[in-house]
Enzyme design. Structure first.
Site, PDB file in Angstrom:
ATOM      1  N   HIS A  24      -7.636  99.071  67.160  1.00  0.00           N
ATOM      2  CA  HIS A  24      -8.413  98.012  67.811  1.00  0.00           C
ATOM      3  C   HIS A  24      -9.177  97.151  66.795  1.00  0.00           C
ATOM      4  O   HIS A  24     -10.339  97.449  66.483  1.00  0.00           O
ATOM      5  CB  HIS A  24      -9.422  98.631  68.779  1.00  0.00           C
TER       6      HIS A  24
ATOM      7  N   GLU B 233     -10.534  94.326  67.305  1.00  0.00           N
ATOM      8  CA  GLU B 233     -11.669  93.684  67.975  1.00  0.00           C
ATOM      9  C   GLU B 233     -12.895  94.593  68.016  1.00  0.00           C
ATOM     10  O   GLU B 233     -14.006  94.127  68.287  1.00  0.00           O
ATOM     11  CB  GLU B 233     -11.267  93.254  69.396  1.00  0.00           C
TER      12      GLU B 233
ATOM     13  N   CYS C  66      -3.258  98.001  71.537  1.00  0.00           N
ATOM     14  CA  CYS C  66      -3.259  99.262  72.274  1.00  0.00           C
ATOM     15  C   CYS C  66      -2.409  99.133  73.550  1.00  0.00           C
ATOM     16  O   CYS C  66      -1.194  99.015  73.462  1.00  0.00           O
ATOM     17  CB  CYS C  66      -4.691  99.702  72.560  1.00  0.00           C
TER      18      CYS C  66
END
Length: 229
Positions: free
Chosen positions: A194, A196, A86
Site C-alpha cells: 500500500h 498510499e 491490494c
C-alpha cells in the site's frame, strides 16, 4: 492532472488513496462510484484496496463485472495511468488487465505489517522517482497476496521487464517474490503493498510518496506541463 479513486461496495482504502493524492500532489481528485460509465475526464485511475463485494467467490471476481471496469479497460487502451493496490490488483487480474492471479497466502494468515520492497523496474510512469534496485518500506495488509502465474507468463514478465516490485523477504509465497507488476505498455500497475499508506513519516515511511510524484511527472512530461512542485 485529474485523478479518480474508484469506490466499490466494501472498498476501505479509497479515503487513503484520495488523501494521498490530495496531500502529496495537490491535484484534483474525485471518488467515482462503481456504477460510473464515463471516466473520460480522468488522467489516472486508482483502484483501491479493501474487500470489494465482501471478497465473495474470489477477491475481485465480482468487481470485475462492475460497469466502471469497462471504462477502466478503455482508459488503459488509451494509455491513461491505472494503479491497482491490494484488492485493486486482484480486480485488475480478474478483469484481464494484468496477467496472473492472487492466491491465499501460503501461511493461510492475514499479514499486516511493513515490508521491504526492491524496485525492480524504475522505468515505468509510476517508479521514475526511485532508483533501480532501491529498497523501500511499504506496508502490506492482505490474506490473498500470493501472486501466481504459469511458467510461460512468468517468462514473458521477465522478458518484458514487467516485474516492478519484489519483496526482500517474501510474506505470502508469491512466485519470484513478486510484489507488483505492470502490463507490457507500462501504464497499468498492480501491487499488493500500500503506497498510499506510506506518504508521511508519521505513518512510518514516506517511500510511497514517490509513486504519486512519479505519476504526476510522467503526465506532465507527456503534456508538456511544468514539473512537480
Amino acid at each position: 492532472m485529474k485523478f479518480a479513486v474508484l469506490v466499490f461496495p466494501g472498498s476501505n482504502c479509497d479515503i487513503d488513496c484520495y488523501k494521498a493524492v490530495e496531500e502529496t500532489l495537490g491535484e484534483p481528485v474525485d471518488y467515482v462510484w462503481h456504477t460510473a460509465t464515463d471516466l473520460s475526464a480522468y488522467d489516472c485511475i486508482l483502484v483501491p484496496g479493501g474487500f470489494s463485494y465482501g471478497d465473495y467467490l474470489r477477491c475481485g471476481a465480482i468487481s470485475r463485472f462492475a460497469p466502471v471496469m469497462s471504462e477502466v479497460a478503455k482508459a488503459a487502451e488509451q494509455g491513461k495511468y491505472i494503479l491497482g493496490i491490494c484488492n485493486g490488483f486482484q480486480i485488475l487480474t480478474e478483469a484481464g488487465l494484468l496477467p496472473g492471479a492472487l492466491l491465499r497466502n501460503t501461511s493461510m494468515k492475514f499479514r499486516c505489517h511493513d515490508t521491504v520492497l526492491k524496485v525492480a523496474n524504475n522505468r515505468t510512469p509510476f517508479t521514475t522517482d526511485f532508483s533501480e534496485n532501491e529498497e523501500i518500506v511499504i506496508p502490506i495488509a492482505h490474506g490473498e497476496g500470493n501472486y501466481y502465474c504459469d511458467e510461460e507468463t512468468l517468462a514473458r514478465l521477465q522478458e518484458n521487464n514487467q516485474i516492478v516490485f519484489t519483496y526482500s523477504s517474501n510474506p505470502n509465497g508469491s512466485v519470484l517474490d513478486i510484489a507488483g507488476i505492470c502490463n507490457e505498455r507500462g501504464n497499468v500497475v498492480g501491487m499488493m503493498p500500500h503506497p498510499e499508506r506510506a506518504v508521511n513519516s508519521l505513518l512510518g515511511s514516506e517511500d510511497g510518496k514517490r509513486m504519486f510524484t512519479s505519476i504526476l511527472k510522467a503526465w506532465r512530461d507527456t503534456h508538456g506541463a511544468a514539473s512537480v512542485r
